[in-house]
Scaffold this active site. Structure first.
Site, short mmCIF file in Angstrom:
data_model
loop_
_atom_site.label_atom_id
_atom_site.label_comp_id
_atom_site.label_asym_id
_atom_site.label_seq_id
_atom_site.Cartn_x
_atom_site.Cartn_y
_atom_site.Cartn_z
N LYS A 50 0.86 -1.19 0.00
CA LYS A 50 0.00 0.00 0.00
C LYS A 50 0.88 1.23 0.00
O LYS A 50 2.03 1.18 0.45
CB LYS A 50 -0.89 0.02 1.25
CG LYS A 50 -2.16 0.82 1.05
CD LYS A 50 -3.16 0.01 0.26
CE LYS A 50 -4.45 0.75 0.02
NZ LYS A 50 -5.47 -0.15 -0.52
P1 NAD Z 1 -12.73 7.80 -3.77
O1 NAD Z 1 -11.72 8.79 -3.33
O2 NAD Z 1 -13.06 7.68 -5.20
O3 NAD Z 1 -14.10 8.08 -2.98
C1 NAD Z 1 -14.16 8.18 -1.58
C2 NAD Z 1 -15.55 8.66 -1.17
O4 NAD Z 1 -15.63 8.64 0.27
C3 NAD Z 1 -15.85 10.11 -1.59
O5 NAD Z 1 -17.22 10.21 -1.91
C4 NAD Z 1 -15.53 10.90 -0.34
O6 NAD Z 1 -16.22 12.13 -0.27
C5 NAD Z 1 -16.01 9.94 0.72
N1 NAD Z 1 -15.40 10.18 2.03
C6 NAD Z 1 -14.10 10.47 2.30
N2 NAD Z 1 -13.95 10.64 3.63
C7 NAD Z 1 -15.16 10.41 4.19
C8 NAD Z 1 -15.64 10.42 5.52
N3 NAD Z 1 -14.84 10.71 6.54
N4 NAD Z 1 -16.94 10.12 5.72
C9 NAD Z 1 -17.77 9.85 4.67
N5 NAD Z 1 -17.37 9.83 3.40
C10 NAD Z 1 -16.08 10.11 3.17
O7 NAD Z 1 -12.22 6.41 -3.16
P2 NAD Z 1 -12.62 4.94 -3.63
O8 NAD Z 1 -11.63 4.49 -4.61
O9 NAD Z 1 -14.09 4.90 -3.95
O10 NAD Z 1 -12.35 4.11 -2.28
C11 NAD Z 1 -13.33 4.03 -1.25
C12 NAD Z 1 -12.97 2.89 -0.30
O11 NAD Z 1 -12.91 1.66 -1.04
C13 NAD Z 1 -11.60 3.03 0.38
O12 NAD Z 1 -11.68 2.51 1.69
C14 NAD Z 1 -10.70 2.17 -0.46
O13 NAD Z 1 -9.58 1.69 0.27
C15 NAD Z 1 -11.65 1.04 -0.83
N6 NAD Z 1 -11.26 0.29 -2.03
C16 NAD Z 1 -11.11 0.94 -3.23
C17 NAD Z 1 -10.75 0.20 -4.35
C18 NAD Z 1 -10.64 0.84 -5.71
O14 NAD Z 1 -10.50 0.10 -6.69
N7 NAD Z 1 -10.71 2.15 -5.85
C19 NAD Z 1 -10.52 -1.17 -4.24
C20 NAD Z 1 -10.70 -1.80 -3.00
C21 NAD Z 1 -11.07 -1.05 -1.91
#
Ligand code: NAD
Length: 420
Positions: free
Chosen positions: A110
């Site tokens: 990571k």
């Molecule tokens: P992103 O940055 O595209 O979106 C994040 C979202 O969460 C946004 O809408 C943001 O406003 C919101 N957010 C941020 N802080 C917040 C808070 N304190 N309370 C409420 N909402 C909040 O990120 P993403 O890629 O969608 O990732 C989201 C989650 O999924 C993360 O935990 C990430 O580790 C996990 N994840 C992502 C992927 C991927 O392929 N992108 C894969 C596996 C896991």
């Protein structure tokens, strides 16, 4: 065995507590257990960036490899204001179990940069990404460690990383990152892969519970890459998405939100807040609203000992990494709430990243339906395996998934032995 002070963070404690629990369940030898509690290597870098106002600001960046026993490492890159070494280390550890659970030839990694991506201009984000990539150059490469997007980063971030790495090699190196735009070697279906995997996993688990997706009332926390795709696909499957939130706040509509219109609103205003016709609710309140399915799809440690007793969903599907603390897990278990764990629920992203890496190494690209068929095949097989193991061992789905992942990594260590 002691936790290392430099890794101190809530998420690190969660990840180590999960490992300690599963170690007892699978009778892990103490020596091997100790090795798995520590990352193989961790790099902390300074990332100086010339800001638009002419100042130079220095950001702190991290890249952690948890283990390399099954192959190169794989894991996302996160831009967030509270990123630290402990959080990145915990997420690298979770990636190890996730990759092993899905049968991928990767160890977990990571990365992160402590910054507020929303406060940076596109030019500042590009400079930050390119300098961070240059600083972690010795740690990445198609056969070493392959970053991908995560919280606060996206396809464009991956294109800049790939370009920066490629410029230093004098050739285009597609396999150095995944989650790239399709035009520069990305894979069909990668953008939607994590959300797609979440929905497919939920569908399979509901099938085991003899429940149908159609008509379920859903709350989604986070409306980014993952949360927005989950909301869109679930609403297409006939679910009622009654609540959605992002970092700015939440919205609620008891008869279901129009997700296409909501996506348009977010495109224009940058937030779900203020969506016409919906009731405003705080982020904390939205996850405690009455619903059938709760999808945390934002940041870690959202379901804790202090609020788990007030959750009213019957199924929680962890699209985010580490949204549930061990204390909350106990409370949710006692209340018979089914938790589909992160390492299973959100693994669709890394599975399609693996497909993208293979395609990039071979310069041979698959079409969208090949990607979807293969993704669903891998996800279904793993969900059914985890479900059967949970029943056999009378454990919850998190424990069963961790048992598979940790056992595979431990088998790798046993087979390779300890150098020198
Ligand atoms: P992103 O940055 O595209 O979106 C994040 C979202 O969460 C946004 O809408 C943001 O406003 C919101 N957010 C941020 N802080 C917040 C808070 N304190 N309370 C409420 N909402 C909040 O990120 P993403 O890629 O969608 O990732 C989201 C989650 O999924 C993360 O935990 C990430 O580790 C996990 N994840 C992502 C992927 C991927 O392929 N992108 C894969 C596996 C896991």
């Amino acid at each position: 065995m002691t936790a290392r002070p430099e890794f101190d963070s809530t998420l690190y404690h969660t990840a180590v507590a999960q490992l300690d629990d599963v170690a007892k369940k699978v009778d892990l030898e103490p020596d091997l257990h100790e090795r798995l509690r520590h990352p193989r290597r961790a790099l902390v870098v300074s990332v100086p960036v010339r800001m638009d106002d002419g100042r130079t600001e220095v950001f702190c960046g991290y890249r952690v490899h948890h283990n390399t026993v099954l192959g190169p490492t794989k894991g996302g890159l996160r831009y967030a204001p509270d990123v630290g070494l402990g959080e990145v280390t915990a997420l690298a550890m979770l990636m190890s179990w996730k990759c092993a659970l899905m049968g991928l030839p990767y160890g977990g990694a990571k990365g992160g940069v402590r910054c507020d991506p929303l406060a940076l201009s596109a030019r500042e984000r590009e400079s930050l990404t390119r300098r961070y990539t240059a600083e972690i150059m010795p740690m990445i490469g198609p056969e070493i460690d392959i970053p991908a997007p995560d919280l606060g980063t996206d396809e464009q971030t991956m294109a800049w990383m790939m370009d920066t790495y490629s410029m230093t090699q004098g050739k285009t190196v597609l396999g150095v990152v995944t989650g790239k735009p399709v035009v520069v070697g990305g894979s069909a279906g990668r953008r939607e892969a994590t959300g797609h995997g979440v929905v497919h996993t939920l569908y399979q688990v509901l099938r085991h519970l003899r429940r149908d997706l159609r008509g379920q009332r859903v709350v989604v926390q986070g409306f980014g890459n993952v949360g927005s795709v989950v909301a869109r696909l679930l609403s297409k499957e006939g679910c009622l998405v009654v609540g959605v939130s992002d970092v700015h706040g939440g919205i609620w509509h008891p008869h279901g939100l129009d997700i296409a219109r909501l996506a348009h609103h977010v495109g224009e205003s940058g937030t779900v807040a203020g969506f016409p016709g919906a009731e405003p609710l705080s982020n904390a309140d939205i996850i405690e609203q009455p619903c059938d399915i709760l999808v945390p799809a934002a940041v870690g440690s959202q379901l804790r000992g202090d609020n788990a007793g007030r959750i009213r969903a019957t199924v929680i599907v962890e699209a985010a990494n580490g949204p549930t603390t061990p204390e909350a897990d106990v409370v949710l278990g006692e209340r018979s709430i089914t938790v589909i764990p992160d390492i299973l629920a959100n693994a669709g992203g890394v599975v399609v990243s693996y497909f993208e890496w293979i395609q990039g190494l071979q310069y041979h690209f698959w079409n969208a339906s090949e990607i979807t068929t293969r993704l669903q095949e891998v996800m279904s097989r793993t969900v059914n395996h985890v479900w059967a193991l949970a029943e056999q061992n009378e454990v919850d789905l998190r424990m069963a998934a961790l048992m598979v992942g940790v056992r595979r990594v431990a088998d790798g260590y046993r087979t390779r032995g300890l150098y020198p």
